[in-house]
Design a protein around this motif. Structure first.
Motif, PDB file in Angstrom:
ATOM      1  N   VAL A   1      38.619  42.565  27.068  1.00  0.00           N
ATOM      2  CA  VAL A   1      39.637  41.640  27.581  1.00  0.00           C
ATOM      3  C   VAL A   1      40.412  41.050  26.407  1.00  0.00           C
ATOM      4  O   VAL A   1      39.825  40.598  25.418  1.00  0.00           O
TER       5      VAL A   1
ATOM      6  N   GLN B   1      37.367  38.528  37.666  1.00  0.00           N
ATOM      7  CA  GLN B   1      38.831  38.520  37.674  1.00  0.00           C
ATOM      8  C   GLN B   1      39.412  37.258  37.057  1.00  0.00           C
ATOM      9  O   GLN B   1      40.494  37.305  36.452  1.00  0.00           O
ATOM     10  N   GLN B   2      38.717  36.131  37.204  1.00  0.00           N
ATOM     11  CA  GLN B   2      39.231  34.851  36.717  1.00  0.00           C
ATOM     12  C   GLN B   2      38.151  34.166  35.883  1.00  0.00           C
ATOM     13  O   GLN B   2      37.497  33.238  36.346  1.00  0.00           O
TER      14      GLN B   2
ATOM     15  N   ASN C   1      45.497  40.845  29.023  1.00  0.00           N
ATOM     16  CA  ASN C   1      44.888  40.466  30.297  1.00  0.00           C
ATOM     17  C   ASN C   1      45.262  39.044  30.687  1.00  0.00           C
ATOM     18  O   ASN C   1      45.514  38.758  31.861  1.00  0.00           O
ATOM     19  N   PHE C   2      45.267  38.140  29.690  1.00  0.00           N
ATOM     20  CA  PHE C   2      45.579  36.734  29.938  1.00  0.00           C
ATOM     21  C   PHE C   2      46.419  36.183  28.788  1.00  0.00           C
ATOM     22  O   PHE C   2      46.283  36.608  27.643  1.00  0.00           O
ATOM     23  N   CYS C   3      47.266  35.213  29.118  1.00  0.00           N
ATOM     24  CA  CYS C   3      48.088  34.530  28.113  1.00  0.00           C
ATOM     25  C   CYS C   3      47.962  33.024  28.302  1.00  0.00           C
ATOM     26  O   CYS C   3      47.889  32.535  29.435  1.00  0.00           O
TER      27      CYS C   3
ATOM     28  N   TRP D   1      54.978  36.158  30.165  1.00  0.00           N
ATOM     29  CA  TRP D   1      55.185  37.321  31.035  1.00  0.00           C
ATOM     30  C   TRP D   1      55.384  38.582  30.204  1.00  0.00           C
ATOM     31  O   TRP D   1      54.827  39.634  30.512  1.00  0.00           O
TER      32      TRP D   1
ATOM     33  N   ARG E   1      47.140  35.790  35.663  1.00  0.00           N
ATOM     34  CA  ARG E   1      46.915  36.317  34.316  1.00  0.00           C
ATOM     35  C   ARG E   1      47.284  35.299  33.239  1.00  0.00           C
ATOM     36  O   ARG E   1      47.567  35.661  32.113  1.00  0.00           O
TER      37      ARG E   1
ATOM     38  N   GLY F   1      43.793  32.257  37.685  1.00  0.00           N
ATOM     39  CA  GLY F   1      43.834  32.570  36.270  1.00  0.00           C
ATOM     40  C   GLY F   1      42.531  32.266  35.584  1.00  0.00           C
ATOM     41  O   GLY F   1      41.570  31.788  36.200  1.00  0.00           O
TER      42      GLY F   1
ATOM     43  N   TYR G   1      51.471  36.636  38.594  1.00  0.00           N
ATOM     44  CA  TYR G   1      51.703  36.224  37.203  1.00  0.00           C
ATOM     45  C   TYR G   1      50.736  35.114  36.811  1.00  0.00           C
ATOM     46  O   TYR G   1      50.118  35.146  35.738  1.00  0.00           O
TER      47      TYR G   1
ATOM     48  N   GLN H   1      52.094  39.780  28.898  1.00  0.00           N
ATOM     49  CA  GLN H   1      51.323  40.395  29.977  1.00  0.00           C
ATOM     50  C   GLN H   1      51.764  41.844  30.184  1.00  0.00           C
ATOM     51  O   GLN H   1      50.932  42.747  30.330  1.00  0.00           O
TER      52      GLN H   1
END
Length: 460
Positions: free
Chosen positions: A239, A5-6, A258-260, A250, A288, A322, A285, A253
């Motif tokens: 991913v 997840q992270q 998946n991630f920014c 945001w 991610r 994150g 938030y 996302q």
């Protein structure tokens, strides 16, 4: 291979890395024959993915254009005073084709590299540049409809809305249905060769930004939802990481990433201001975001912060929700960030003690599952005559009926004390092994840290 997840990502400048491995071996090393010891060095405990930055074919025409820019040439010599012509290979973001460069071993070499990483339980991340391509990319001749053009029919140079155009790339038309279909195919072809994709300057092709940059009317559907939906049909597990700026995290996302990038956190850590307020954002938030202190575009952290401050910042990054990103050379305290055009960097003294500290930090966070469970930001309290608590950053990670971790960092150059709303009786600082015990486990947790001091407590 499923993703955590992270995830913890380790970025490698592929050209520089292979140049150094080749020099050490006394022969040319490609991605297909990287020695096991080198793979071991870039996959320390706690690393979940390796980003091989810049593997694609670079443009010879783009290289010539870059070499013609005095400002760029000056930046090359500033980073590498003994610059040689062969040290300049062109920008990895001036992509000629999405084929692995022959000097790196081609697609076959990349496949072997991916297999080597997979054998270590590590995933592979590659680049995608949605906004522009090299001026000699095959599309320029084969698909002229893919590009933004001037009134006289010439293709526009690639740019963003705030800075002058990049002289070595040409601008794709993000509103073109044909380009979007081709982008979906390109993204899918990259996904077939890796586990994750980092999308360069991802916000530039959103309807909002592209319309503002080029004064064009946007279509009903945004670029990324359309392209990503096509990708997901073939590669649902890939991913996607967005390089994102201008508070677009945001939005991206919501559009499927998946991630920014969390560039705001980086800026606030470097500026020592506003970090706590930044961390008040919704934890969902924040989970991610991709946190970092270095990458190929930012200065080396050792050149920005003192050694103690850099270590404190690393504890912050390593223990937040994150994804996290670490850049090859960061652990060893390198201070020179070579421009991405170069295949060589200067020799620098390496701090092996610092590298051991970083390796231990990542291993502790991984082995003790520090970032497991619910994350909560804490506010420390002080006393009327002592408000140094405002310098403390603190948070908890809690699992129902499981271990609890408390992170406290003094992100300042002055001592700080405070009380934290945490009930602990016996606890260990995983960073130094010290064991603490409170007589009354219902009392707030008292902490006192020197400049740039850190605690990573685990409840006994």
């Amino acid at each position: 291979m499923s993703w955590p997840q992270q995830p913890v990502v380790y970025e490698i400048n592929t050209a520089v890395w292979l140049t150094e491995l080749s020099h050490q071996a006394g022969r040319e090393i490609t991605l297909g024959d990287v020695p096991a010891s080198a793979w071991h060095a870039v996959t320390p405990a706690g690393v979940d993915a390796v980003w091989l930055m810049g593997v694609w074919e670079r443009s010879l025409l783009g290289l010539a254009m870059a070499n013609a820019q005095p400002g760029l040439r000056a930046s090359f010599r500033e980073a590498l005073p003994d610059l040689r012509p062969e040290d300049v290979a062109g920008s990895p973001y001036c992509v000629h084709r999405y084929v692995v460069a022959e000097e790196f071993g081609g697609d076959e070499g990349l496949a072997k590299a991916r297999a080597e990483l997979a054998a270590r339980g590590v995933r592979l991340i590659l680049d995608y540049v949605p906004n522009h391509v090299a001026p000699d990319h095959p599309w320029v001749v084969e698909h002229p409809e893919f590009f933004v053009r001037k009134e006289n029919g010439e293709i526009e140079l690639g740019r963003d809305p705030y800075f002058p155009a990049w002289p070595d790339v040409v601008q794709l038309d993000a509103f073109s249905p044909a380009l979007r279909a081709a982008a979906t195919m390109t993204l899918s072809s990259i996904a077939a060769r890796c586990d994750g994709i980092r999308c360069d300057m991802a916000m530039l092709v959103t309807n909002e930004v592209f319309a503002r940059t080029w004064q064009k009317t946007p279509p009903e559907q945004d670029f990324w939802p359309e392209v990503i939906s096509g990708l997901r049909a073939e590669h649902p597990e890939t991913v996607l990481i967005a390089e994102a700026y201008w508070d677009m995290e945001w939005s991206l996302q919501q559009q499927g990433f998946n991630f920014c990038y969390d560039k705001r956190l980086y800026d606030r850590i470097i500026g020592s201001d506003g970090v706590r307020d930044h961390l008040r954002a919704d934890p969902a938030y924040q989970a991610r975001l991709l946190r970092f202190l270095e990458n190929q575009d930012e200065p080396r952290i050792a050149s920005e912060l003192s050694p103690a401050a850099a270590r404190a910042a690393a504890v912050v990054i390593a223990t937040l929700p994150g994804a996290t990103l670490w850049y090859e050379g960061q652990f060893e305290g390198r201070r020179v960030r070579p421009p991405v055009f170069l295949t060589r960097r200067p020799d620098e003294p390496l701090d092996h003690d610092l590298a051991a500290w970083y390796h231990r930090l990542l291993a502790i966070v991984s082995d003790h599952q520090v970032r497991l469970g619910e994350w909560r930001l804490l506010d420390a309290e002080g006393w009327p005559d002592n408000q140094s608590c405002r310098q403390l950053l603190a948070w908890t990670w809690t699992v129902a009926d499981g271990p609890r971790h408390v992170v406290v960092v003094n992100l300042s150059d002055r001592p700080a004390q405070g009380l934290l709303p945490v009930e602990l009786h016996r606890y260990t600082d995983l960073l130094d092994g010290m064991v603490y015990e409170q007589e009354d486990d219902l009392s707030p947790l008292y902490v006192a840290l020197g400049p740039w001091g850190c605690h990573l407590f685990a409840a006994a």
